[in-house]
Write an enzyme that holds these catalytic residues in place. Structure first.
Site, PDB file in Angstrom:
ATOM      1  N   ASP A  69     -52.128  14.067  64.864  1.00 29.60           N
ATOM      2  CA  ASP A  69     -51.913  12.675  64.473  1.00 29.60           C
ATOM      3  C   ASP A  69     -50.939  12.053  65.464  1.00 29.60           C
ATOM      4  OD1 ASP A  69     -51.873  10.222  62.870  1.00 29.60           O
ATOM      5  OD2 ASP A  69     -52.588  11.501  61.246  1.00 29.60           O
ATOM      6  N   HIS A  90     -64.395   5.310  58.609  1.00 30.02           N
ATOM      7  CA  HIS A  90     -64.614   4.071  57.854  1.00 30.02           C
ATOM      8  C   HIS A  90     -63.547   3.013  58.127  1.00 30.02           C
ATOM      9  CE1 HIS A  90     -62.181   5.155  53.930  1.00 30.02           C
ATOM     10  NE2 HIS A  90     -61.473   5.338  55.028  1.00 30.02           N
TER      11      HIS A  90
END
Length: 342
Positions: free
Chosen positions: A201, A244
């Protein structure tokens, strides 16, 4: 009109921080309550708002007409994480919807993040475009924290499905891309302790993850921007609730950066909502998924995708990727999709 009044009134009370000033036990008169609010409001107007929202379960009055909590509004006092998510939705989840029409006029494709509903909500007066969702949060530490806290609540409610969503026994090494502080990786490795997992991340998130005292020895943390080439060679690469948030062009960039690391036999695993065909499945389930789809559009100019859309997106990035299967764990809103590199 009915739902607009319900949502708009509750949103107003949240943004006024009314629930925060009502005692968890007992009650408070309107005259005293308005003095605690940062934004001036007439006691009679506040009473009108609360006497409506109490009928839909938000706040209440005692026998003397003073304000007290309902079970729903008490969350703002006794559940900070859920309260943060509600406050975030009051600021960002509702207001962008009023800019959908204007966004369509500027960007009929719905793909331009700087002309999406949220960008137009946050733009400078008179501008034709505005900041992206992530740029808005970068300058708004309060709502950035609410967003991350809300995602923690959301993830806690969904992460239990991950261990049963795939045959992890066949995987020796896994890269969890955009894996936050490793909460999903921990669920996997606790159920399948043979797996070595690299959680990737951005630096700010990885720094927090490394400071935690409950790190599993099979999990390592690595700073990585998924718009840059994937540096790790592994058996499988996992994108959970990532695509998404991005339009098709950005998703293509993300998948192609992973593709550069794929070796024959490696797998790409994507866990996301999968839109059904109209009428497929229950009405409640379809409504929930399509609401999420519109939510992705208003916030990110992104989308939830059908199986056909997901396959086309991934397989157009790398012809070596062969689709294997889709599996939706019972009770899960997200499905696991797997591809193998040939």
């Amino acid at each position: 009109m009915t739902q607009a009044v319900d949502i708009g009134t509750i949103q107003t009370l949240i943004r006024l921080e009314v629930p925060d000033q009502v005692p968890l036990t007992g009650s408070i008169p309107y005259d005293a309550l308005v003095k605690k609010l940062k934004t001036p409001v007439d006691p009679e107007l506040l009473q009108r708002l609360i006497r409506f929202t109490r009928l839909v379960g938000f706040l209440d009055e005692d026998a003397e007409g003073a304000v007290k909590h309902s079970p729903m509004s008490a969350i703002f006092v006794n559940d900070p994480d859920t309260a943060g998510q509600a406050r975030f939705m009051a600021d960002f989840g509702i207001r962008p919807c009023s800019f959908i029409y204007e966004s369509i006029k500027l960007d009929p494709s719905g793909e331009a993040a700087r002309q999406g509903p949220l960008a137009l909500m946050a733009r400078e007066p008179g501008a034709r475009e505005g900041p992206t969702f992530f740029e808005v949060l970068e300058k708004d530490p309060v709502n950035r924290k609410r967003w991350h806290d809300g995602m923690a609540v959301h993830n806690d409610s969904m992460v239990r499905h991950v261990a049963g969503a795939y045959d992890w026994g066949t995987v020796q090494s896994l890269v969890d891309i955009g894996g936050s502080e490793g909460h999903v990786a921990a669920v996997i490795v606790n159920a399948f302790p043979h797996i070595q997992i690299t959680v990737q991340d951005l630096p700010e998130i990885i720094e927090k993850a490394r400071q935690r005292g409950d790190r599993h020895p099979n999990i390592i943390f690595e700073e990585h921007d998924f718009f840059t080439p994937q540096p790790r060679i592994a058996d499988a690469y996992f994108l959970r609730l990532i695509l998404h948030d991005w339009n098709d062009a950005d998703c293509t960039r993300i998948v192609r950066q992973i593709s550069s690391a794929l070796r024959p036999g490696a797998r790409l695993l994507i866990m996301d909502a999968v839109l059904p065909e109209p009428g497929e499945g229950s009405l409640q389930s379809e409504r929930r998924l399509r609401r999420s789809d519109i939510g992705m559009y208003t916030l990110f100019s992104a989308k939830e995708r059908s199986l056909a859309q997901m396959r086309r997106l991934v397989e157009d990035c790398d012809s070596r990727l062969r689709f294997e299967k889709l599996y939706t764990p019972p009770g899960s809103h997200a499905s696991m999709l797997s591809w193998i590199c040939e």
